[in-house]
Design an enzyme around this catalytic site. Structure first.
Site, mmCIF file in Angstrom:
data_model
loop_
_atom_site.group_PDB
_atom_site.id
_atom_site.type_symbol
_atom_site.label_atom_id
_atom_site.label_comp_id
_atom_site.label_asym_id
_atom_site.label_seq_id
_atom_site.Cartn_x
_atom_site.Cartn_y
_atom_site.Cartn_z
ATOM 1 C CE LYS A 112 36.764 -6.178 -37.680
ATOM 2 N NZ LYS A 112 37.888 -5.698 -38.505
ATOM 3 C CD GLN A 161 39.645 0.105 -39.976
ATOM 4 O OE1 GLN A 161 40.453 0.624 -40.739
ATOM 5 N NE2 GLN A 161 39.304 -1.159 -40.076
ATOM 6 C CE LYS A 213 39.042 -7.260 -43.955
ATOM 7 N NZ LYS A 213 39.955 -6.097 -43.821
ATOM 8 C CG ASP A 266 42.607 -6.926 -41.972
ATOM 9 O OD1 ASP A 266 42.695 -7.470 -43.085
ATOM 10 O OD2 ASP A 266 41.875 -5.920 -41.786
ATOM 11 C CG ASP A 318 40.834 -3.522 -37.318
ATOM 12 O OD1 ASP A 318 42.083 -3.415 -37.230
ATOM 13 O OD2 ASP A 318 40.241 -3.678 -38.405
ATOM 14 C CD GLU A 332 33.422 -2.360 -41.199
ATOM 15 O OE1 GLU A 332 33.322 -2.932 -40.110
ATOM 16 O OE2 GLU A 332 34.360 -2.532 -41.980
ATOM 17 N NE ARG A 359 38.108 -5.697 -47.092
ATOM 18 C CZ ARG A 359 39.325 -5.615 -47.623
ATOM 19 N NH1 ARG A 359 39.748 -6.574 -48.425
ATOM 20 N NH2 ARG A 359 40.123 -4.605 -47.346
ATOM 21 C CB SER A 360 34.669 -0.699 -44.910
ATOM 22 O OG SER A 360 35.634 -0.546 -45.922
HETATM 23 P P1 PGA Z 1 38.276 -2.553 -44.885
HETATM 24 O O1 PGA Z 1 38.289 -2.600 -43.298
HETATM 25 O O2 PGA Z 1 37.249 -3.466 -45.385
HETATM 26 O O3 PGA Z 1 38.020 -1.106 -45.175
HETATM 27 O O4 PGA Z 1 39.667 -2.973 -45.295
HETATM 28 C C1 PGA Z 1 38.009 -3.736 -42.545
HETATM 29 C C2 PGA Z 1 39.137 -4.060 -41.603
HETATM 30 O O5 PGA Z 1 40.184 -3.384 -41.594
HETATM 31 O O6 PGA Z 1 39.041 -5.049 -40.878
HETATM 32 ZN ZN ZN Z 2 41.202 -4.762 -40.074
#
Ligand code: PGA
Ligand code: ZN
Length: 445
Positions: free
Chosen positions: A408, A184, A357, A332, A264, A227, A386-387
């Site tokens: 992050k 990712q 998060k 995560d 990640d 992002e 978050r994304s």
């Molecule tokens: P997400 O991704 O906010 O789409 O969950 C961020 C991550 O996986 O760190």
């Molecule tokens: Zn992650």
């Protein structure tokens, strides 16, 4: 009715400055154009706090529930009018007249009002909006910036504030970009920076150099992902790592000394029937661990997030045994900012860091509890966006206040990312010359 200020308690116990006068939620949009919850909290003395809730795409199965309307006629079912109504009609009446500075009591009340383990009744998005907006209002009522309010114990525990080292998205794959990478995020750790401002300067230099490197390798007109990281159609995941290393060099920096890399993997998303299946491969957990070990040997990779899937506790043990002494291994989707899951990880010696998060758990108090739990066990907390994000920059203050050490946010592009990076610059200025900055600490040091 559950209330913050019991009806028979004397009003005089709450100062006018901190008395909650009005709470109002509304539906606004996030960086993907999806609806999300914004909450305003007004105190009698005029102080006001506002927070907007973020939203993930690559969500963990065990996260607190983000309540969506499911009405296909609006925003493809992603409307949040129910969560908004829960704030305005059910949460607000219980908090009015109470003391906005009582963060722990507010958050406990929010959990009680919801009454479920996964916050699915009122919605974690409803709860978090109120929880964070109250923190902002309490900071305003006390005349302090949010980071200082929280560091001073405004939400319970006190902390030593410190600016975090950013972990910055360079190349995006997985569910965040249209490319063909199934890992990712490929991220930069500007470990040679001596201040937060310098870490941003180095990061932007590498980001720009990467744009040139991609063009040189024939990847023209590359767009950015959710992002802000580049989303090129590369041959394979390892090419992304090689190009990032090349970009560090092209920026005039030394890989491993000035700047290093983080991944990640978000491996839950290609984990099926007990096997890891990134494109063209069919790996056991042992194969995945071996691949990540080889990369950590061959490239300056200091941190790996979700190298194993969210429920593959045995795979996580293998990975931790293989790499845990020298590489930061972040959970995560594994931990989902959940104290019970983190506790299980600590007890079984899995991972050595936790992504934090706020919307995975749903209240500020629980977020602080996870950070404290991690610290006590020697696990590193990494505060994360978050994304799906907005102009809300609460996590910048949270990272500084708790002295978490790392943050992050995404890349150094797109306004919702810059809202946080810029807030950190403001805080650095507020902290004055010599503002404490968390430099990278090697795991084996
Ligand atoms: P997400 O991704 O906010 O789409 O969950 C961020 C991550 O996986 O760190
Ligand atoms: Zn992650």
């Amino acid at each position: 009715m559950l209330t913050l200020r019991p009806p028979d308690s004397p009003r005089s116990l709450v100062t006018a400055a901190a008395e909650i006068l009005r709470i109002h939620a509304r539906e606004v949009l996030d960086s993907r154009g999806n609806p999300t919850v914004e909450v305003d909290v007004h105190c009698k003395g005029g102080a006001r706090g506002r927070a907007i809730v973020p939203s993930g795409a690559s969500t963990g199965r065990h996260e607190a529930v983000e309540l969506r309307d499911g009405d296909a006629a609006r925003y493809g079912g992603k409307g949040v009018r129910k969560a908004v109504a829960h704030v305005n009609d059910q949460i607000a009446p219980s908090l009015l007249g109470g003391d906005v500075a009582e963060q722990e009591r507010i958050d406990r009340l929010l959990c009680e009002l919801d009454g479920t383990a996964d916050k699915s009744r009122l919605g974690a998005n409803a709860l978090l909006g109120v929880s964070l907006a109250c923190a902002h209002a309490a900071a305003a009522a006390s005349g302090k910036p949010l980071w200082r309010h929280l560091a001073d114990g405004g939400a319970g525990p006190t902390f030593e504030p410190c600016l975090p080292l950013p972990m910055v998205n360079l190349i995006s794959g997985g569910l965040h970009a249209g490319g063909n990478l199934d890992f990712q995020d490929f991220l930069l750790l500007p470990i040679g920076a001596r201040s937060y401002a310098e870490s941003l300067e180095m990061t932007v230099a590498v980001y720009r150099a990467l744009a040139r490197v991609l063009t040189r390798h024939g990847f023209e007109g590359v767009l950015v992902g959710d992002e802000g990281g580049f989303g090129p159609k590369l041959h394979d995941n390892e090419q992304a790592v090689r190009l990032c290393v090349e970009a560090i060099r092209a920026a005039g920096l030394t890989p491993g000394r000035d700047a290093a890399l983080a991944l990640d993997v978000a491996s839950s998303h290609f984990h099926r029937e007990g096997r890891y299946r990134p494109k063209g491969a069919d790996f056991s957990a042992g194969d995945m661990a071996a691949l990540l070990k080889r990369w950590a040997d061959d490239y300056p990779i200091l941190s790996v997030e979700d190298g194993m899937a969210e429920d593959d506790w045995d795979g996580w043990k293998t990975l931790t045994a293989e790499l845990g002494r020298r590489v930061q291994l972040i959970g995560d989707d594994l931990f989902v900012t959940n104290p019970e899951r983190l506790q299980r990880g600590i007890a079984s010696g899995v991972a050595n860091a936790v992504l934090v998060k706020v919307n995975q758990v749903g209240t500020l108090t629980e977020t602080l509890r996870v950070i404290a739990l991690a610290r006590a066990a020697g696990y590193r907390p990494v505060i994360s966006a978050r994304s799906g994000e907005t102009e809300d920059s609460t996590i910048a203050d949270l990272a500084v206040a708790t002295g978490a050490g790392q943050i992050k946010i995404g890349s150094v592009a797109r306004g919702e990312r810059l809202a946080k990076y810029n807030q950190l610059l403001r805080i650095e200025e507020e902290m004055g010359p010599g503002a404490p900055f968390a430099r990278w600490r090697p795991l084996d040091a």
